[in-house]
Design a protein around this motif. Structure first.
Motif, PDB file in Angstrom:
ATOM      1  N   ILE A 224      64.215  57.358   1.141  1.00  0.00           N
ATOM      2  CA  ILE A 224      63.903  57.735   2.532  1.00  0.00           C
ATOM      3  C   ILE A 224      65.162  57.956   3.370  1.00  0.00           C
ATOM      4  O   ILE A 224      65.072  58.354   4.525  1.00  0.00           O
ATOM      5  CB  ILE A 224      62.949  56.731   3.217  1.00  0.00           C
ATOM      6  N   THR A 225      66.363  57.692   2.822  1.00  0.00           N
ATOM      7  CA  THR A 225      67.578  57.892   3.634  1.00  0.00           C
ATOM      8  C   THR A 225      67.771  59.373   3.968  1.00  0.00           C
ATOM      9  O   THR A 225      68.374  59.694   4.998  1.00  0.00           O
ATOM     10  CB  THR A 225      68.850  57.348   2.942  1.00  0.00           C
ATOM     11  N   ALA A 226      67.259  60.270   3.131  1.00  0.00           N
ATOM     12  CA  ALA A 226      67.362  61.707   3.436  1.00  0.00           C
ATOM     13  C   ALA A 226      66.544  62.032   4.689  1.00  0.00           C
ATOM     14  O   ALA A 226      66.963  62.831   5.532  1.00  0.00           O
ATOM     15  CB  ALA A 226      66.886  62.515   2.234  1.00  0.00           C
ATOM     16  N   LEU A 227      65.396  61.386   4.825  1.00  0.00           N
ATOM     17  CA  LEU A 227      64.550  61.577   6.016  1.00  0.00           C
ATOM     18  C   LEU A 227      65.255  61.053   7.277  1.00  0.00           C
ATOM     19  O   LEU A 227      65.166  61.661   8.349  1.00  0.00           O
ATOM     20  CB  LEU A 227      63.228  60.853   5.790  1.00  0.00           C
ATOM     21  N   LEU A 228      66.003  59.970   7.129  1.00  0.00           N
ATOM     22  CA  LEU A 228      66.666  59.360   8.293  1.00  0.00           C
ATOM     23  C   LEU A 228      67.760  60.251   8.869  1.00  0.00           C
ATOM     24  O   LEU A 228      68.155  60.094  10.023  1.00  0.00           O
ATOM     25  CB  LEU A 228      67.270  57.999   7.914  1.00  0.00           C
ATOM     26  N   LEU A 229      68.257  61.193   8.058  1.00  0.00           N
ATOM     27  CA  LEU A 229      69.299  62.114   8.519  1.00  0.00           C
ATOM     28  C   LEU A 229      68.730  63.227   9.398  1.00  0.00           C
ATOM     29  O   LEU A 229      69.483  64.028   9.945  1.00  0.00           O
ATOM     30  CB  LEU A 229      70.021  62.748   7.316  1.00  0.00           C
ATOM     31  N   ARG A 230      67.391  63.255   9.495  1.00  0.00           N
ATOM     32  CA  ARG A 230      66.739  64.313  10.284  1.00  0.00           C
ATOM     33  C   ARG A 230      65.947  63.647  11.408  1.00  0.00           C
ATOM     34  O   ARG A 230      64.794  63.241  11.219  1.00  0.00           O
ATOM     35  CB  ARG A 230      65.835  65.128   9.368  1.00  0.00           C
ATOM     36  N   PRO A 231      66.580  63.519  12.593  1.00  0.00           N
ATOM     37  CA  PRO A 231      65.972  62.721  13.671  1.00  0.00           C
ATOM     38  C   PRO A 231      64.556  63.153  14.038  1.00  0.00           C
ATOM     39  O   PRO A 231      63.710  62.301  14.338  1.00  0.00           O
ATOM     40  CB  PRO A 231      66.927  62.923  14.848  1.00  0.00           C
ATOM     41  N   GLY A 232      64.294  64.452  14.004  1.00  0.00           N
ATOM     42  CA  GLY A 232      62.957  64.913  14.371  1.00  0.00           C
ATOM     43  C   GLY A 232      61.908  64.430  13.384  1.00  0.00           C
ATOM     44  O   GLY A 232      60.801  64.020  13.777  1.00  0.00           O
ATOM     45  N   VAL A 233      62.250  64.435  12.114  1.00  0.00           N
ATOM     46  CA  VAL A 233      61.300  64.007  11.080  1.00  0.00           C
ATOM     47  C   VAL A 233      61.160  62.484  11.110  1.00  0.00           C
ATOM     48  O   VAL A 233      60.056  61.937  10.962  1.00  0.00           O
ATOM     49  CB  VAL A 233      61.753  64.494   9.691  1.00  0.00           C
ATOM     50  N   PHE A 234      62.288  61.795  11.307  1.00  0.00           N
ATOM     51  CA  PHE A 234      62.251  60.323  11.437  1.00  0.00           C
ATOM     52  C   PHE A 234      61.313  59.951  12.597  1.00  0.00           C
ATOM     53  O   PHE A 234      60.440  59.075  12.471  1.00  0.00           O
ATOM     54  CB  PHE A 234      63.692  59.851  11.688  1.00  0.00           C
ATOM     55  N   LYS A 235      61.461  60.648  13.714  1.00  0.00           N
ATOM     56  CA  LYS A 235      60.604  60.366  14.879  1.00  0.00           C
ATOM     57  C   LYS A 235      59.134  60.658  14.556  1.00  0.00           C
ATOM     58  O   LYS A 235      58.244  59.887  14.945  1.00  0.00           O
ATOM     59  CB  LYS A 235      61.068  61.204  16.071  1.00  0.00           C
ATOM     60  N   ASP A 236      58.882  61.747  13.845  1.00  0.00           N
ATOM     61  CA  ASP A 236      57.489  62.056  13.478  1.00  0.00           C
ATOM     62  C   ASP A 236      56.885  60.903  12.675  1.00  0.00           C
ATOM     63  O   ASP A 236      55.721  60.533  12.889  1.00  0.00           O
ATOM     64  CB  ASP A 236      57.431  63.325  12.612  1.00  0.00           C
ATOM     65  N   ALA A 237      57.665  60.341  11.758  1.00  0.00           N
ATOM     66  CA  ALA A 237      57.146  59.248  10.926  1.00  0.00           C
ATOM     67  C   ALA A 237      56.814  58.028  11.785  1.00  0.00           C
ATOM     68  O   ALA A 237      55.738  57.429  11.638  1.00  0.00           O
ATOM     69  CB  ALA A 237      58.173  58.888   9.847  1.00  0.00           C
ATOM     70  N   VAL A 238      57.718  57.682  12.677  1.00  0.00           N
ATOM     71  CA  VAL A 238      57.466  56.533  13.563  1.00  0.00           C
ATOM     72  C   VAL A 238      56.265  56.825  14.472  1.00  0.00           C
ATOM     73  O   VAL A 238      55.369  55.990  14.641  1.00  0.00           O
ATOM     74  CB  VAL A 238      58.731  56.213  14.394  1.00  0.00           C
TER      75      VAL A 238
END
Ligand SMILES: O=P(O)(O)OC[C@H]1O[C@H](OP(=O)(O)OP(=O)(O)O)[C@H](O)[C@@H]1O
Ligand SMILES: Nc1ncnc2[nH]cnc12
Length: 197
Positions: free
Chosen positions: A54-68
């Motif tokens: 999941i660290t690859a997802l964390l590099l993309r703030p918009g996608v990280f925010k979508d998950a949260v």
């Protein structure tokens, strides 16, 4: 989404969707972006393991925010008193969810990390064994709790978390994970309480 990096999907039983589609086929458009942002690394940390990173997802703030946001939208207004995050990757998503829904955050830690009195549960992993600990007094009897982690494989970690919380008389409402590995059916956890987005 949520079932990554394995072949031969057998399904995981009755698993709630984090954002139930309004009608069949109308999946939340954020789910595909989240799924695409999770990197699968073969043979890590051991040969044969397809590691969902999941660290690859964390590099993309918009996608990280979508998950949260997906989890916040699910749990807001449900009277959740505490979000319990599982070390280490549950510490990435759990606090953001807790703050957004006005809940306390309880770290469930690997052994020997918490300084106060603890209760402990041992469990078995896809690639080893481990133990989770929780501070005595972190949860009040009757607290409605959501357990957060990045991934459920065998379900051993979530089971240990549920046991710890219930030993402290918490009401575990649900376990929330980004990823559910389809090759594991997790029969030994109450999967009605498991959500993978
Ligand atoms: O469903 P299970 O078979 O119990 O496996 C899932 C657990 O495995 C991973 O953590 P890991 O123990 O590798 O620890 P880490 O987050 O510290 O890397 C993952 O983040 C879950 O906590
Ligand atoms: N395949 C996997 N990828 C990432 N984390 C895991 N924890 C247990 N199995 C895993």
């Amino acid at each position: 989404m949520g079932e990554q990096g394995t072949s031969g999907s057998e399904g995981g039983g009755k698993v709630a969707e984090a954002q139930a589609p309004a009608k069949k086929g109308a999946a939340d458009p954020r789910l595909q972006g989240i799924s695409d942002a999770i990197r699968v690394v073969p043979h890590f940390p051991k040969p044969g393991i397809m590691f969902n990173d999941i660290t690859a997802l964390l590099l993309r703030p918009g996608v990280f925010k979508d998950a949260v946001d997906l989890f916040v939208e699910r749990y807001r207004g449900m009277g959740i008193a505490a979000v319990a995050g599982i070390e280490a990757r549950g510490f990435i998503f759990g606090p953001a969810i807790a703050l957004a829904i006005g809940a306390k955050f309880i770290p469930l830690r690997k052994p020997g990390k918490l300084p106060g009195a603890v209760i402990s549960e041992n469990y078995t992993l896809e690639y080893g064994t481990d133990c989770l600990e929780m501070h005595v007094g972190a949860v009040e009897p009757g607290d409605r709790v959501v357990v957060v982690d990045d991934l459920v494989a065998t379900g051993g970690t979530l089971s240990a978390a549920i046991k710890l919380l219930e030993r402290a008389a918490a009401d575990v409402v649900e376990c929330a994970c980004l990823i559910g590995l389809p090759k594991f059916k997790v029969p030994h956890i109450r999967i009605s309480k498991k959500t993978c987005i």
